[in-house]
Motif scaffolding. Structure first.
Motif, mmCIF file in Angstrom:
data_model
loop_
_atom_site.group_PDB
_atom_site.id
_atom_site.type_symbol
_atom_site.label_atom_id
_atom_site.label_comp_id
_atom_site.label_asym_id
_atom_site.label_seq_id
_atom_site.Cartn_x
_atom_site.Cartn_y
_atom_site.Cartn_z
ATOM 1 N N ARG A 177 -1.876 -22.569 -52.956
ATOM 2 C CA ARG A 177 -2.572 -21.973 -54.096
ATOM 3 C C ARG A 177 -4.028 -21.712 -53.747
ATOM 4 N NH1 ARG A 177 -0.950 -22.580 -59.005
ATOM 5 N NH2 ARG A 177 -1.742 -20.457 -59.108
ATOM 6 N N LEU A 178 -4.562 -20.599 -54.243
ATOM 7 C CA LEU A 178 -5.968 -20.278 -54.040
ATOM 8 C C LEU A 178 -6.545 -19.776 -55.348
ATOM 9 C CD1 LEU A 178 -8.379 -20.045 -52.135
ATOM 10 C CD2 LEU A 178 -7.666 -17.705 -51.634
ATOM 11 N N PHE A 179 -7.342 -20.634 -55.988
ATOM 12 C CA PHE A 179 -7.999 -20.262 -57.235
ATOM 13 C C PHE A 179 -9.385 -19.661 -56.986
ATOM 14 C CE2 PHE A 179 -4.843 -23.186 -58.910
ATOM 15 C CZ PHE A 179 -4.499 -22.612 -60.122
ATOM 16 N N LEU A 180 -9.960 -19.921 -55.834
ATOM 17 C CA LEU A 180 -11.268 -19.361 -55.500
ATOM 18 C C LEU A 180 -11.107 -17.914 -55.044
ATOM 19 C CD1 LEU A 180 -12.596 -22.505 -53.628
ATOM 20 C CD2 LEU A 180 -13.432 -21.638 -55.822
ATOM 21 N N PRO A 181 -12.140 -17.087 -55.199
ATOM 22 C CA PRO A 181 -11.996 -15.645 -54.924
ATOM 23 C C PRO A 181 -11.638 -15.353 -53.461
ATOM 24 C CG PRO A 181 -13.993 -16.087 -56.182
ATOM 25 C CD PRO A 181 -13.469 -17.414 -55.748
ATOM 26 N N ALA A 186 -12.230 -13.331 -47.346
ATOM 27 C CA ALA A 186 -11.921 -12.146 -46.541
ATOM 28 C C ALA A 186 -13.182 -11.535 -45.943
ATOM 29 C CB ALA A 186 -11.182 -11.121 -47.394
ATOM 30 N N SER A 187 -14.266 -11.530 -46.710
ATOM 31 C CA SER A 187 -15.513 -10.949 -46.208
ATOM 32 C C SER A 187 -16.107 -11.774 -45.072
ATOM 33 C CB SER A 187 -16.537 -10.820 -47.341
ATOM 34 O OG SER A 187 -16.944 -12.105 -47.798
ATOM 35 N N ASN A 188 -15.630 -13.012 -44.945
ATOM 36 C CA ASN A 188 -16.055 -13.869 -43.837
ATOM 37 C C ASN A 188 -14.974 -13.991 -42.762
ATOM 38 O OD1 ASN A 188 -18.807 -15.308 -44.494
ATOM 39 N ND2 ASN A 188 -17.692 -15.229 -46.438
ATOM 40 N N GLY A 189 -13.982 -13.092 -42.826
ATOM 41 C CA GLY A 189 -12.950 -13.044 -41.790
ATOM 42 C C GLY A 189 -11.887 -14.109 -41.879
ATOM 43 N N VAL A 190 -11.689 -14.679 -43.058
ATOM 44 C CA VAL A 190 -10.710 -15.753 -43.236
ATOM 45 C C VAL A 190 -9.501 -15.226 -43.998
ATOM 46 C CG1 VAL A 190 -10.315 -18.065 -44.195
ATOM 47 C CG2 VAL A 190 -12.562 -17.445 -43.296
ATOM 48 N N THR A 191 -8.306 -15.533 -43.535
ATOM 49 C CA THR A 191 -7.067 -15.080 -44.177
ATOM 50 C C THR A 191 -6.474 -16.183 -45.049
ATOM 51 O OG1 THR A 191 -5.607 -15.850 -42.394
ATOM 52 C CG2 THR A 191 -6.586 -13.633 -42.156
ATOM 53 N N GLU A 192 -5.571 -15.766 -45.946
ATOM 54 C CA GLU A 192 -4.849 -16.749 -46.762
ATOM 55 C C GLU A 192 -4.110 -17.740 -45.885
ATOM 56 O OE1 GLU A 192 -2.582 -15.706 -50.455
ATOM 57 O OE2 GLU A 192 -3.000 -13.673 -49.727
ATOM 58 N N ILE A 200 -10.122 -24.935 -40.216
ATOM 59 C CA ILE A 200 -11.565 -24.868 -40.394
ATOM 60 C C ILE A 200 -12.154 -23.946 -39.328
ATOM 61 C CG2 ILE A 200 -13.728 -26.164 -40.357
ATOM 62 C CD1 ILE A 200 -12.268 -28.552 -41.462
ATOM 63 N N SER A 201 -12.930 -22.981 -39.754
ATOM 64 C CA SER A 201 -13.566 -22.034 -38.844
ATOM 65 C C SER A 201 -14.978 -21.760 -39.336
ATOM 66 C CB SER A 201 -12.768 -20.722 -38.807
ATOM 67 O OG SER A 201 -12.782 -20.105 -40.094
ATOM 68 N N GLU A 202 -15.759 -21.077 -38.522
ATOM 69 C CA GLU A 202 -17.113 -20.723 -38.950
ATOM 70 C C GLU A 202 -17.071 -19.857 -40.206
ATOM 71 O OE1 GLU A 202 -19.466 -18.984 -35.909
ATOM 72 O OE2 GLU A 202 -19.312 -20.713 -34.546
ATOM 73 N N GLY A 203 -16.096 -18.939 -40.256
ATOM 74 C CA GLY A 203 -15.962 -18.077 -41.424
ATOM 75 C C GLY A 203 -15.625 -18.862 -42.679
ATOM 76 N N LEU A 204 -14.743 -19.845 -42.541
ATOM 77 C CA LEU A 204 -14.374 -20.660 -43.705
ATOM 78 C C LEU A 204 -15.574 -21.457 -44.202
ATOM 79 C CD1 LEU A 204 -11.763 -21.659 -45.382
ATOM 80 C CD2 LEU A 204 -12.124 -23.755 -44.092
ATOM 81 N N LEU A 205 -16.340 -22.037 -43.285
ATOM 82 C CA LEU A 205 -17.509 -22.806 -43.686
ATOM 83 C C LEU A 205 -18.558 -21.906 -44.335
ATOM 84 C CD1 LEU A 205 -17.923 -25.232 -40.645
ATOM 85 C CD2 LEU A 205 -16.750 -25.639 -42.811
#
Length: 281
Positions: A177-181, A186-192, A200-205
């Protein structure tokens, strides 16, 4: 309001949403019971997804609440003590049922696994499910008279929703589940897929930091708006103090966004809410 139904609603709230239960304790008697009924209704609706497990029974339960608010008393609605307490609060304080019906409708999003698409959608969801509770609580404290809380309820509701879902990020991700936008990730290069895998990645952080900053901005903007309200209404917003503490813990734990953040003990939460009320209410 029926005293036995009010007692049941308070106990249900205490067992299912302890933070809002603690927040209700700073309110004056009379208003306290009505707000507890409102919050107990919210806790019941918010838990439907976990209880129902599948969308169809969840839709049925949400429709039951929609019918109850519309006065369609299928199966003697007032035999349900939470419904009886809520309807009593509505009658005693002339609360608008339309706002509660929209809350029920917004909670249909919870039943499905679609991600929250973007920040605009999240803010709309937060407005219908969280800001409305602040608005109606202030109305209860205003003895049933309509009150314009404006930015106070709006900004605090979005901050509250963001902080809550940031705190539950790891748990929800583990359940797919993903309640956060999604757009922020996606704008930070992170996929569902990366989110649901707990990667954990730089984009996720970076996305996590962006969301913490957004929550802080809304919380900061709520402060002067609350201060402009009549003093008697401000205790409805006592969660502001506790949310500030929780936001700090999220910022400090930014490197491990999937881990449950540090939390205060119950007595510290109560003390934080009481101190905020003493200073502001």
């Amino acid at each position: 309001m029926n005293a036995e139904s009010a007692r049941h609603a308070a106990e249900f709230l205490r067992d299912n949403d302890r933070e809002r239960y603690f927040a209700s304790l700073v309110l004056k008697p009379g208003a306290r019971e009505a707000v507890q009924a409102l919050y107990a209704f919210n806790a019941d609706v918010a838990a439907i997804r976990d209880r129902a497990r599948e969308p169809a029974p969840g839709e049925i339960r949400l429709q039951w609440w929609a019918d109850a608010l519309a006065g369609q008393e299928h199966g003697a609605v007032r035999q349900n003590p939470i419904a009886d307490a809520l309807l009593g609060a509505i009658e005693d304080h002339r609360l608008p049922t339309g706002a509660l019906t929209r809350l029920v409708s917004a909670r249909r999003f919870d039943l499905y696994d679609d991600p929250m698409p973007d920040m605009s959608s999240f803010e709309g969801y937060a407005g219908e499910t969280v800001s409305v509770l602040y608005q109606l609580s202030a109305m209860i404290l205003n003895e049933g008279r309509e009150v314009e809380t404006g930015d106070a309820a709006g900004h605090l509701g979005v901050a509250h929703a963001l902080i809550g879902h940031l705190r539950a990020f790891g748990l929800n991700a583990s359940r797919g589940r993903l309640f956060l936008p999604l757009s922020v990730f996606a704008s930070n290069g992170v996929t569902e897929g990366e989110i649901f895998a707990g990667t954990i990645s730089e984009g996720l952080l970076a996305a996590h930091t962006q969301l913490v900053d957004t929550a802080r901005d809304h919380l900061d903007r709520s402060v002067p708006a609350i201060a402009r309200l009549p003093k008697a209404l401000r205790p409805a917003f006592a969660m502001s103090g506790l949310l500030r503490q929780q936001l700090g813990a999220l910022a400090r734990g930014n490197a491990t966004p999937f881990a449950p953040p540090a939390d205060l003990s119950d007595w510290r939460k109560i003390a934080t809410l009481a101190f905020w009320t003493w200073r502001n209410g």
